[in-house]
Write a protein that holds these residues in place. Structure first.
Motif, PDB file in Angstrom:
ATOM      1  N   LEU A  20       0.776  -1.370   0.186  1.00 27.19           N
ATOM      2  CA  LEU A  20       0.225  -0.327   0.155  1.00 27.19           C
ATOM      3  C   LEU A  20       0.769   1.408   0.129  1.00 27.19           C
ATOM      4  N   LYS A  21       2.246   1.233   0.748  1.00 26.59           N
ATOM      5  CA  LYS A  21       3.517   2.275   0.497  1.00 26.59           C
ATOM      6  C   LYS A  21       3.273   2.637  -0.858  1.00 26.59           C
ATOM      7  N   ASN A  22       3.455   1.838  -1.599  1.00 23.08           N
ATOM      8  CA  ASN A  22       3.304   3.071  -3.370  1.00 23.08           C
ATOM      9  C   ASN A  22       2.003   3.134  -4.235  1.00 23.08           C
ATOM     10  N   ILE A  23       1.022   2.570  -3.568  1.00 25.47           N
ATOM     11  CA  ILE A  23      -0.948   2.942  -4.136  1.00 25.47           C
ATOM     12  C   ILE A  23      -0.838   4.269  -4.268  1.00 25.47           C
ATOM     13  N   GLU A  24      -1.059   5.204  -4.953  1.00 25.63           N
ATOM     14  CA  GLU A  24      -1.307   6.606  -5.314  1.00 25.63           C
ATOM     15  C   GLU A  24      -2.642   6.954  -5.603  1.00 25.63           C
ATOM     16  N   LEU A  25      -3.295   6.346  -6.513  1.00 23.88           N
ATOM     17  CA  LEU A  25      -4.340   5.906  -6.422  1.00 23.88           C
ATOM     18  C   LEU A  25      -5.057   4.894  -6.064  1.00 23.88           C
ATOM     19  N   ILE A  26      -6.864   4.962  -6.406  1.00 25.89           N
ATOM     20  CA  ILE A  26      -7.095   3.583  -5.551  1.00 25.89           C
ATOM     21  C   ILE A  26      -8.385   4.030  -6.514  1.00 25.89           C
ATOM     22  N   ILE A  27      -9.173   2.661  -7.248  1.00 29.02           N
ATOM     23  CA  ILE A  27     -10.301   3.401  -8.270  1.00 29.02           C
ATOM     24  C   ILE A  27     -11.500   2.090  -7.625  1.00 29.02           C
ATOM     25  N   PHE A  28     -12.213   2.750  -7.695  1.00 32.24           N
ATOM     26  CA  PHE A  28     -13.566   2.248  -6.767  1.00 32.24           C
ATOM     27  C   PHE A  28     -14.161   1.483  -8.151  1.00 32.24           C
ATOM     28  N   ASP A  29     -14.635   0.541  -7.576  1.00 31.05           N
ATOM     29  CA  ASP A  29     -16.165   0.024  -8.310  1.00 31.05           C
ATOM     30  C   ASP A  29     -17.172   0.923  -7.452  1.00 31.05           C
ATOM     31  N   VAL A  30     -18.719   0.604  -7.787  1.00 30.53           N
ATOM     32  CA  VAL A  30     -20.053   1.120  -7.228  1.00 30.53           C
ATOM     33  C   VAL A  30     -20.477   0.020  -6.649  1.00 30.53           C
ATOM     34  N   MET A  60     -13.012  11.324   0.694  1.00 26.18           N
ATOM     35  CA  MET A  60     -13.100  12.548   1.107  1.00 26.18           C
ATOM     36  C   MET A  60     -11.989  12.872   2.247  1.00 26.18           C
ATOM     37  N   ASN A  61     -11.299  12.291   3.313  1.00 28.25           N
ATOM     38  CA  ASN A  61      -9.993  12.262   3.816  1.00 28.25           C
ATOM     39  C   ASN A  61      -8.902  11.472   3.106  1.00 28.25           C
ATOM     40  N   LEU A  62      -9.554  10.383   2.297  1.00 32.41           N
ATOM     41  CA  LEU A  62      -7.775  10.457   1.499  1.00 32.41           C
ATOM     42  C   LEU A  62      -8.286  11.513   0.327  1.00 32.41           C
ATOM     43  N   LEU A  63      -8.845  11.701  -0.120  1.00 30.59           N
ATOM     44  CA  LEU A  63      -8.403  12.558  -1.339  1.00 30.59           C
ATOM     45  C   LEU A  63      -7.848  14.469  -0.461  1.00 30.59           C
ATOM     46  N   LYS A  64      -8.401  14.540   0.886  1.00 28.35           N
ATOM     47  CA  LYS A  64      -7.931  15.671   1.269  1.00 28.35           C
ATOM     48  C   LYS A  64      -6.190  15.487   1.407  1.00 28.35           C
ATOM     49  N   SER A  65      -5.914  14.334   1.633  1.00 28.76           N
ATOM     50  CA  SER A  65      -4.114  13.786   2.558  1.00 28.76           C
ATOM     51  C   SER A  65      -3.513  14.013   1.400  1.00 28.76           C
ATOM     52  N   GLY A  66      -4.121  13.647  -0.581  1.00 23.50           N
ATOM     53  CA  GLY A  66      -3.186  14.450  -1.419  1.00 23.50           C
ATOM     54  C   GLY A  66      -3.538  13.064  -1.853  1.00 23.50           C
ATOM     55  N   LEU A  67      -3.904  12.002  -1.934  1.00 23.99           N
ATOM     56  CA  LEU A  67      -4.193  10.976  -2.312  1.00 23.99           C
ATOM     57  C   LEU A  67      -5.713  11.091  -3.833  1.00 23.99           C
ATOM     58  N   LYS A  68      -5.571  10.298  -4.156  1.00 24.03           N
ATOM     59  CA  LYS A  68      -5.783  10.190  -5.391  1.00 24.03           C
ATOM     60  C   LYS A  68      -7.061   8.856  -5.292  1.00 24.03           C
ATOM     61  N   ALA A  69      -7.872   9.036  -5.903  1.00 24.07           N
ATOM     62  CA  ALA A  69      -9.490   8.219  -5.962  1.00 24.07           C
ATOM     63  C   ALA A  69     -10.416   8.967  -7.352  1.00 24.07           C
ATOM     64  N   ALA A  70     -10.657   7.502  -7.830  1.00 23.29           N
ATOM     65  CA  ALA A  70     -11.379   7.846  -9.558  1.00 23.29           C
ATOM     66  C   ALA A  70     -12.753   6.129  -9.224  1.00 23.29           C
ATOM     67  N   VAL A  71     -12.587   6.767  -9.617  1.00 17.12           N
ATOM     68  CA  VAL A  71     -14.616   5.544 -10.133  1.00 17.12           C
ATOM     69  C   VAL A  71     -14.547   4.880 -11.597  1.00 17.12           C
ATOM     70  N   ILE A  72     -14.628   3.348 -11.619  1.00 21.28           N
ATOM     71  CA  ILE A  72     -14.767   3.104 -13.193  1.00 21.28           C
ATOM     72  C   ILE A  72     -15.828   1.568 -12.798  1.00 21.28           C
ATOM     73  N   THR A  73     -16.895   2.019 -13.403  1.00 21.99           N
ATOM     74  CA  THR A  73     -18.297   1.057 -13.095  1.00 21.99           C
ATOM     75  C   THR A  73     -18.887   0.451 -14.003  1.00 21.99           C
ATOM     76  N   GLY A  74     -19.640  -0.519 -14.443  1.00 22.44           N
ATOM     77  CA  GLY A  74     -20.953  -0.680 -15.619  1.00 22.44           C
ATOM     78  C   GLY A  74     -21.402  -0.712 -16.259  1.00 22.44           C
ATOM     79  N   PHE A 110      -3.661  10.695 -14.861  1.00 19.51           N
ATOM     80  CA  PHE A 110      -2.812  10.514 -13.247  1.00 19.51           C
ATOM     81  C   PHE A 110      -1.179  10.514 -13.602  1.00 19.51           C
ATOM     82  N   ASN A 111      -0.698  10.410 -15.150  1.00 18.38           N
ATOM     83  CA  ASN A 111       0.478  10.100 -14.886  1.00 18.38           C
ATOM     84  C   ASN A 111       0.879   8.826 -14.276  1.00 18.38           C
ATOM     85  N   LEU A 112       0.752   8.318 -14.560  1.00 18.55           N
ATOM     86  CA  LEU A 112       0.904   6.523 -13.252  1.00 18.55           C
ATOM     87  C   LEU A 112       1.155   5.778 -14.105  1.00 18.55           C
TER      88      LEU A 112
END
Length: 184
Positions: A20-30, A60-74, A110-112
């Motif tokens: 997890l230390k290497n992770i910069e972005l979480i992608i959420f399914d819905v 929101m806490n995650l984003l406020k901390s500088g990490l990133k989030a996105a959604v990919i849903t079917g 995100f250039n990741l």
């Protein structure tokens, strides 16, 4: 014996925190991840979904901390856009029956590289993401095969705090949250 780290979610393998230390972005399914997988339809064209406010605060806490989030849903739903805007996720890719091109787009935007990305999903349509990213998580009630291949099976069910749990674990691994769940 594998070293464990005591967290508010129970003991977690130290190797999970290292990944997890290497992770910069979480992608959420819905559906089934940020909701309980229920889609409520009325007698006309109305649709209802129940989102968990704890998941929302975790995002929101995650984003406020500088990490990133996105959604990919079917599925495609205006309710998803509304809720994600409320929790400040700007990258919402809906109607993605094949989620691979959406992952490629997020990597580019995100250039990741995929190894810097975590995904949380609950069913077989998330499999292409699980196979490409650096870390995969699923709710406790995910499809059995997804549980088998995930980096971690979370302690919470989809729509009942699984998203928050992953956000918290990521923030703990990055030293942004104490392992007891309290703020730094």
């Amino acid at each position: 014996m594998m070293e464990k780290i005591d967290t508010c979610y129970g003991p977690i393998d130290a190797a999970i925190f290292e990944k997890l230390k290497n992770i910069e972005l979480i992608i959420f399914d819905v559906d089934g991840t940020l909701t309980d997988a229920g889609v409520y339809l009325d007698a006309k064209d109305g649709e209802y979904k129940k989102f968990n406010t704890k998941d929302g605060l975790g995002i929101m806490n995650l984003l406020k901390s500088g990490l990133k989030a996105a959604v990919i849903t079917g599925r495609t739903s205006p309710l998803t856009v509304r809720r994600m805007k409320e929790v400040h996720i700007d990258y919402i890719l809906q109607g993605q029956l094949d989620k691979r091109p959406a992952l490629d787009k997020l990597c580019n935007d995100f250039n990741l590289t995929p190894d810097k990305i975590a995904v949380i999903g609950d069913d077989l349509n998330d499999l292409p993401l699980f196979q490409r990213v650096g870390f995969s998580a699923c709710p406790k009630d995910a499809h059995s095969y997804i549980q088998k291949i995930a980096s971690i099976v979370l302690h919470r069910d989809g729509g009942h705090g699984a998203g928050r749990e992953l956000c918290d674990l990521l923030m703990m691994a990055h030293g942004l949250l104490n392992t007891d769940g309290g703020p730094k």
